[in-house]
Design a protein around this motif. Structure first.
Motif, mmCIF file in Angstrom:
data_model
loop_
_atom_site.group_PDB
_atom_site.id
_atom_site.type_symbol
_atom_site.label_atom_id
_atom_site.label_comp_id
_atom_site.label_asym_id
_atom_site.label_seq_id
_atom_site.Cartn_x
_atom_site.Cartn_y
_atom_site.Cartn_z
ATOM 1 N N ARG B 22 42.414 41.611 37.830
ATOM 2 C CA ARG B 22 43.070 40.686 38.747
ATOM 3 C C ARG B 22 42.839 41.093 40.191
ATOM 4 O O ARG B 22 42.712 40.241 41.055
ATOM 5 C CB ARG B 22 44.554 40.621 38.440
ATOM 6 N N ALA B 23 42.761 42.411 40.454
ATOM 7 C CA ALA B 23 42.501 42.840 41.825
ATOM 8 C C ALA B 23 41.143 42.329 42.266
ATOM 9 O O ALA B 23 40.978 41.864 43.397
ATOM 10 C CB ALA B 23 42.561 44.361 41.926
ATOM 11 N N ALA B 24 40.169 42.395 41.358
ATOM 12 C CA ALA B 24 38.829 41.896 41.681
ATOM 13 C C ALA B 24 38.878 40.392 41.937
ATOM 14 O O ALA B 24 38.246 39.883 42.861
ATOM 15 C CB ALA B 24 37.859 42.202 40.552
ATOM 16 N N ALA B 25 39.649 39.685 41.113
ATOM 17 C CA ALA B 25 39.756 38.237 41.290
ATOM 18 C C ALA B 25 40.368 37.928 42.642
ATOM 19 O O ALA B 25 39.915 37.032 43.361
ATOM 20 C CB ALA B 25 40.604 37.632 40.170
ATOM 21 N N PHE B 26 41.378 38.686 43.016
ATOM 22 C CA PHE B 26 42.026 38.471 44.304
ATOM 23 C C PHE B 26 41.052 38.769 45.446
ATOM 24 O O PHE B 26 40.950 38.002 46.411
ATOM 25 C CB PHE B 26 43.270 39.354 44.431
#
Lengths: 328, 274, 270
Positions: B22-26
Motif C-alpha cells: 500500500r505504501a508503494a501504491a500511495f
C-alpha cells in the motif's frame, strides 16, 4: 593471545510480522506488529591462528549472524569481538584486508567478465602489489587447476568451476583468516573433493585459519579438527569431533556380516536393523568392552566380517539439539 | 481455466499485491498527482499569454490532464509478463494443446492487466481532483464534472472502446514478440508514439492545424483524446458517434490483424517443430 | 590515495562497459527505446509552441536551452549513478551489499563504479540535439563566462541528480516500497526543469528553490547562460554562486547514506 576472541556476543533483531492473505493485508494497513528475535544470546569462543573450525547449526541458529559479525558486516547488540587486535565493525577496511569470505550461494566474481578479469579487478580493489599478485595468483591458479577457465565468462562456468574460482578470488590478497559459508552446497562429488582438498592444503601449508559453516557433515568429518555447534543463539558444544561423540552417547555401533541369515540374539547388544545376513548392532561400552563383545559374537555366530562404526554426525547433532531443546 | 476465470484470478491477484504494498501504491499515486500539477502549470502559463481563442478552453485542458493521470495504466505501454515469458521461451506451441481460443484467453489476461490497478488508482485521483480541490477553493485546478449526464454516458461508452482498443493493441505487441529482435525493437519504440498520438502528452486539438487531418485518422486518438474530449464537452455529444465508430473500427482492425498474425506465427512454430 | 581511487573507478567502469558490450542487441534496443521515450517530450514542447507562439517571456529556443541542459545532465547522472539508482533491487534485496562491506574500499567508490550505463545515450543524444538546435537558433555570441556557466550548469545538475539517487538508495535500506515517490524528484525534477521555473506558481517555485534546490542547479545558471535578465529578478552574482548548492546537496546525501543508511544496515543486516 588468540587470533579471534569472541566474548558474550549478543544480537537482537526487530522483525515485522505480516499476516497472510487478503484480510491480513487489509488489517496490516492499520497496525503493524513487531517482535524481538534473539539471534545471538551470549556467544563465547576463541580461535587460534591455524585452526580449522567447523561452525554448525540449523538455519536460524545464529550461524550466519555470527559470521556476519566476525566479518564486519553486522554490528552486535552487545559483547566483544576482536580479530587480530581489530574490532571488525569499527575498523572495517583494515579488518577485511585480513579476511577472505566465500559465500556458497553467491559469487563475488563479475558475471559477464572472464575469470581472469575478475581477479585483476580484485587486485586493484585490494591494492595488491603487482609482484605479490603475480606469485599468489599463479600459485592459486595452479593448485585449483584454473588455467583452462581463465578466459571464460563467469556466467558460463559450472557451479563447481565457479566455486573453485571464488575460492581463489577470496585468497588473492593473502588473508590470514578464511570464512567459508556453505562452500560445497550444490556441488557435484568431484568438485566437493577438490574444494575440501584445497581447504585442507591451505590450512596445513599456509597456516590460514579457516572457519567453515556447512550442512554437509562429510565436510566436517573430512576437514575439521574442532567443531563449534550453535543452536538457539548459544554455543551448545565446542571441541573435537571425538569429544563431541564421547560427550553425547556412550553407545557404539557394530556392523556385522554373517555367513548366512540367522535369527541373531545376544545379551548386552541391541539390534538396530537386520537385512538378510547384514546386521547393525548397538552396545554400551560401559557394560561390555568392545574386545570382549567381539570375542563373544565371534564364538557364538558364523561371522564373515565385523566393522566398528561411529554414529553419523547428523545423529549426534540432533541429539545435542534434543538435549538442549532447540528446534532444528 | 476459461477466459473469465483467468480474468478474475489476475484481477484479484493484482488487487492483493496492491493492497500489500500500500505504501508503494500511495507513492505511485503521489507521483501521478505531482506530474499532473506540473502539466497543469505549464498549460496555465501558455494560456496566460494567449490572446486568440484556442480549440480547447483551459478548464477543459485541466480536466483532460486529470483524467489522463487517473487512467494512465489503461494505455498500452507494457505487456503481460507471463505471456511475454511464454513467447520468449518459445513455449507458445504447448498452449495449442489446450482446447481454447488462445487469442481470447490472452485478451482476457490483457484486459486484467489494463484494468486491475487502473480502477483502484483512478478512484483517489478523481476524488482529489474532482472533489477535494473544488472544496478547497482551487476551482481552476479542478477536474470539472462532465458536461451533462448524457455526455457522461457517452463518455463511458467511449471509455469502454478505448479499453478494447488498448487491449487489442497490447495483444499486437504480444504477437510482435514472436519476431524476437525486430519485434522487441518495435515494442520498445512504439509505446512512445502511442502516447504522443493518443493525446496523453498534449491534447490533440492543440497540435498544429495542418496536422489535424492526420491526427483524426490515426488509431491512437481513440485511447485518450476521444473519450476525454467527450467528457469535457470538447466533442459535443451529438458529434460523438463518428468518433466512437472510429474507435470500434480500429479495434476490429487490430483484433483481426492480431488474430491473423498469431495464427500465422503459431503455424510457423508448429512447422518448425518449435 | 585519491588518485588511486580514481584509478579503481576507471577500472570498474571499463569492466562494466565490457560486460554491457556482450549484450549489444539489448543495448541498442534500450538506447532506441529511451531516445523515443524522451523525444516525445520535445514533440509536446514543439506542439505547444506552434499553437501558442510564446510561453510568457520565453521563446521556444530559450526553453530548449533549459530542456537540453537538464536532459544532458540527467542522462550523465543516470549513466554514472546506476549503482545507487538500482541499489534496492541490486544490492539490498539480493544481499549483495554484504560483498561491498567485505572489501577494503569506500562503499561510495564501489557503488559509483557499479556501472556506466551506456544505454543512457538515448536520452543524452536527444538532449544534446535539442541543446545544439537551441544554441544555433539563439545565435548568441557566447562569452567565456557563458560557456563557463554552461559547464557549471551541467556539473551542478549532475551532482544534484546523483544526490537524489543517493538519497533514494539511503531510503531503500528501510523499504523499497516507497521509492516511487523519489521519481517525483528525479524524473519529475527533469520534467519541471525542462521549462523555465519562472512559469510555475510561487509556492511550487519556492519548494524547488529552498527545500529541493532544483531551481538553483537548472533555472538560475541557465539564465546566466542565456545572458538575459531574470523575470524573477535575481542578479548575475546570485546566478553564478547558487549552483554551489548542487555539490553541497551531493555531499549531504553521501553523508546521510554512509552515516545513517549504512549504519542502519550494519545494525539490522537487512
Amino acid at each position: 593471545m588468540s587470533q579471534i576472541v569472541v566474548e558474550s556476543l549478543e544480537k537482537r533483531f526487530q522483525v515485522a510480522e505480516r499476516s497472510p492473505g487478503f484480510v491480513g493485508a487489509l488489517s496490516g494497513v492499520f497496525r503493524r506488529r513487531y517482535r524481538t528475535v534473539d539471534a545471538l544470546a551470549g556467544v563465547d569462543f576463541r580461535i587460534d591462528a591455524g585452526e580449522l573450525v567447523g561452525y554448525i547449526g540449523p538455519n536460524g541458529a545464529g550461524k550466519s549472524t555470527t559470521i556476519k559479525i566476525l566479518s564486519g558486516i553486522l554490528t552486535p547488540s552487545a559483547g566483544r569481538c576482536e580479530i587480530e587486535g581489530l574490532v571488525p565493525w569499527q575498523d572495517r577496511k583494515a579488518h577485511v584486508r585480513n579476511i577472505g569470505v566465500v559465500f556458497g550461494q553467491r559469487t563475488q566474481l563479475w558475471w559477464d567478465l572472464p575469470v581472469i578479469e575478475s581477479f585483476e579487478l580484485l587486485r586493484d580493489i585490494y591494492r595488491i602489489p603487482p609482484s605479490q599478485y603475480r606469485t599468489s595468483s599463479r600459485e592459486l591458479i595452479d593448485i585449483m587447476d584454473l588455467a583452462p577457465l581463465l578466459d571464460t565468462p563467469v556466467r558460463q562456468l559450472s557451479l563447481g568451476q565457479r566455486m573453485r574460482c571464488d575460492l581463489v578470488a577470496s585468497l588473492l590478497h593473502q588473508p590470514s583468516i578464511l570464512f567459508l559459508d556453505e562452500p560445497t552446497i550444490g556441488l557435484d562429488a568431484i568438485s566437493k573433493l577438490a574444494v575440501r582438498e584445497f581447504v585442507k592444503t591451505l590450512n596445513r601449508e599456509r597456516r590460514v585459519t579457516v572457519i567453515l559453516t556447512t550442512h554437509d557433515m562429510d565436510d566436517i568429518e573430512a576437514l575439521c579438527d574442532r567443531i563449534v555447534v550453535i543452536g538457539g543463539g548459544r554455543i551448545l558444544s565446542d571441541g573435537t569431533l571425538a569429544s563431541l561423540r564421547a560427550k553425547l552417547r556412550s553407545e557404539r555401533r557394530i556392523k556385522l556380516e554373517l555367513l548366512e541369515p540367522v535369527a541373531f540374539d545376544s545379551p548386552d547388544v541391541r539390534v538396530i536393523s537386520a537385512e538378510g545376513a547384514t546386521l547393525h548392532l548397538a552396545f554400551d561400552p560401559s557394560v561390555i568392552t568392545t574386545a570382549s563383545l567381539i570375542k563373544n559374537i565371534a564364538e557364538s555366530w558364523p561371522v564373515k566380517d565385523i566393522f566398528i562404526e561411529n554414529p553419523p554426525i547428523e545423529e549426534l547433532i540432533a541429539q545435542l539439539y534434543a538435549a538442549n531443546r532447540v528446534n532444528a | 481455466m476459461n477466459a473469465v476465470g483467468a480474468y478474475v484470478a489476475i484481477v484479484s491477484a493484482r488487487y492483493r499485491t496492491l493492497l500489500q504494498y500500500r505504501a508503494a501504491a500511495f507513492a505511485g499515486f503521489m507521483t501521478q498527482v505531482f506530474w499532473g500539477a506540473i502539466k497543469i502549470m505549464v498549460f496555465f502559463a501558455f494560456y496566460a499569454v494567449s490572446r486568440e481563442a484556442q480549440p480547447m478552453s483551459l478548464a477543459q485542458v485541466v480536466s483532460y490532464v486529470w483524467l489522463g493521470q487517473a487512467l494512465l495504466g489503461m494505455l498500452p505501454w507494457n505487456m503481460d509478463k507471463e505471456i511475454e515469458q511464454l513467447i520468449r521461451e518459445g513455449a507458445v506451441s504447448y498452449e495449442l494443446v489446450r482446447p481454447l481460443d488462445l487469442y481470447a484467453f490472452w485478451f482476457a489476461r490483457t484486459i486484467a492487466l489494463r484494468t486491475a490497478t487502473t480502477t483502484l488508482r483512478s478512484i483517489p485521483m478523481v476524488l482529489l481532483a474532482g472533489v477535494v480541490l473544488p472544496l478547497a477553493g482551487q476551482a481552476q485546478w479542478a477536474l470539472l464534472p462532465p458536461e451533462s449526464l448524457t455526455a457522461f454516458c457517452v463518455f463511458l461508452v467511449s471509455l469502454f472502446w478505448a479499453l478494447m482498443l488498448a487491449c487489442a493493441f497490447t495483444m499486437l505487441m504480444h504477437v510482435f514478440l514472436v519476431w524476437t529482435i525486430s519485434g522487441e525493437g518495435l515494442n520498445r519504440v512504439m509505446p512512445s508514439f502511442t502516447i504522443v498520438f493518443s493525446g496523453m502528452i498534449v491534447p490533440l486539438p492543440l497540435f498544429p492545424d495542418w496536422l489535424q487531418p492526420f491526427l483524426n485518422l490515426q488509431p491512437f486518438r481513440g485511447l485518450v483524446d476521444v473519450p476525454f474530449r467527450i467528457y469535457t464537452g470538447s466533442i459535443p455529444v451529438a458529434d460523438a458517434w463518428p468518433d466512437i465508430v472510429h474507435q470500434v473500427i480500429w479495434t476490429v482492425i487490430f483484433v483481426a490483424y492480431g488474430r491473423w498474425l498469431l495464427q500465422r506465427s503459431l503455424t510457423r512454430l508448429v512447422v518448425q517443430g518449435g | 590515495m585519491r588518485g588511486h581511487g580514481l584509478g579503481l573507478y576507471w577500472r570498474l567502469i571499463l569492466a562494466s562497459m565490457t560486460s554491457q558490450m556482450q549484450y549489444k542487441a539489448s543495448f541498442i534496443l534500450s538506447s532506441l527505446g529511451q531516445f523515443a521515450a524522451t523525444a516525445v517530450e520535445i514533440a509536446g514542447v514543439w506542439a505547444l509552441f506552434s499553437r501558442f507562439g510564446n510561453l510568457e517571456h520565453w521563446n521556444i529556443a530559450e526553453v530548449c536551452m533549459f530542456y537540453g541542459l537538464v536532459n544532458v545532465s540527467f542522462a550523465i547522472s543516470d549513466a554514472i549513478g546506476t549503482g545507487f539508482d538500482q541499489f534496492g533491487a541490486l544490492y539490498v534485496k539480493t544481499g549483495h551489499f554484504d560483498r561491498l562491506l567485505l572489501r577494503p574500499r569506500s562503499i561510495f567508490l564501489q557503488l559509483i563504479g557499479h556501472e556506466f550505463a551506456l544505454r543512457r545515450v538515448g536520452r543524452f543524444s536527444q538532449g544534446l540535439a535539442v541543446l545544439a538546435w537551441s544554441i544555433v537558433t539563439l545565435e548568441i555570441d557566447f562569452t567565456a563566462y557563458q560557456v563557463f556557466m554552461m559547464l557549471v550548469t551541467i556539473v551542478t545538475s549532475v551532482c544534484f541528480f546523483l544526490g537524489l539517487f543517493i538519497l533514494q538508495a539511503t531510503l531503500s535500506f528501510w523499504s523499497v516500497e516507497t521509492l516511487e515517490i523519489m521519481n517525483t524528484l528525479t524524473y519529475g525534477g527533469v520534467e519541471c526543469a525542462q521549462y523555465p521555473m519562472a512559469i510555475y506558481e510561487g509556492w511550487f517555485r519556492r519548494i524547488f528553490t529552498f527545500v529541493i534546490p532544483l531551481a538553483c542547479i537548472s533555472y538560475f545558471p541557465v539564465i546566466a547562460v542565456l545572458g538575459i535578465d531574470d523575470p524573477l529578478g535575481s542578479s548575475r552574482l546570485f546566478q553564478t554562486l547558487v549552483p554551489l548548492s548542487g555539490p553541497l546537496f551531493l555531499g549531504i546525501s553521501i553523508v546521510l547514506f554512509q552515516r545513517v543508511g549504512v549504519r542502519h544496515y550494519t545494525s539490522t543486516g537487512s
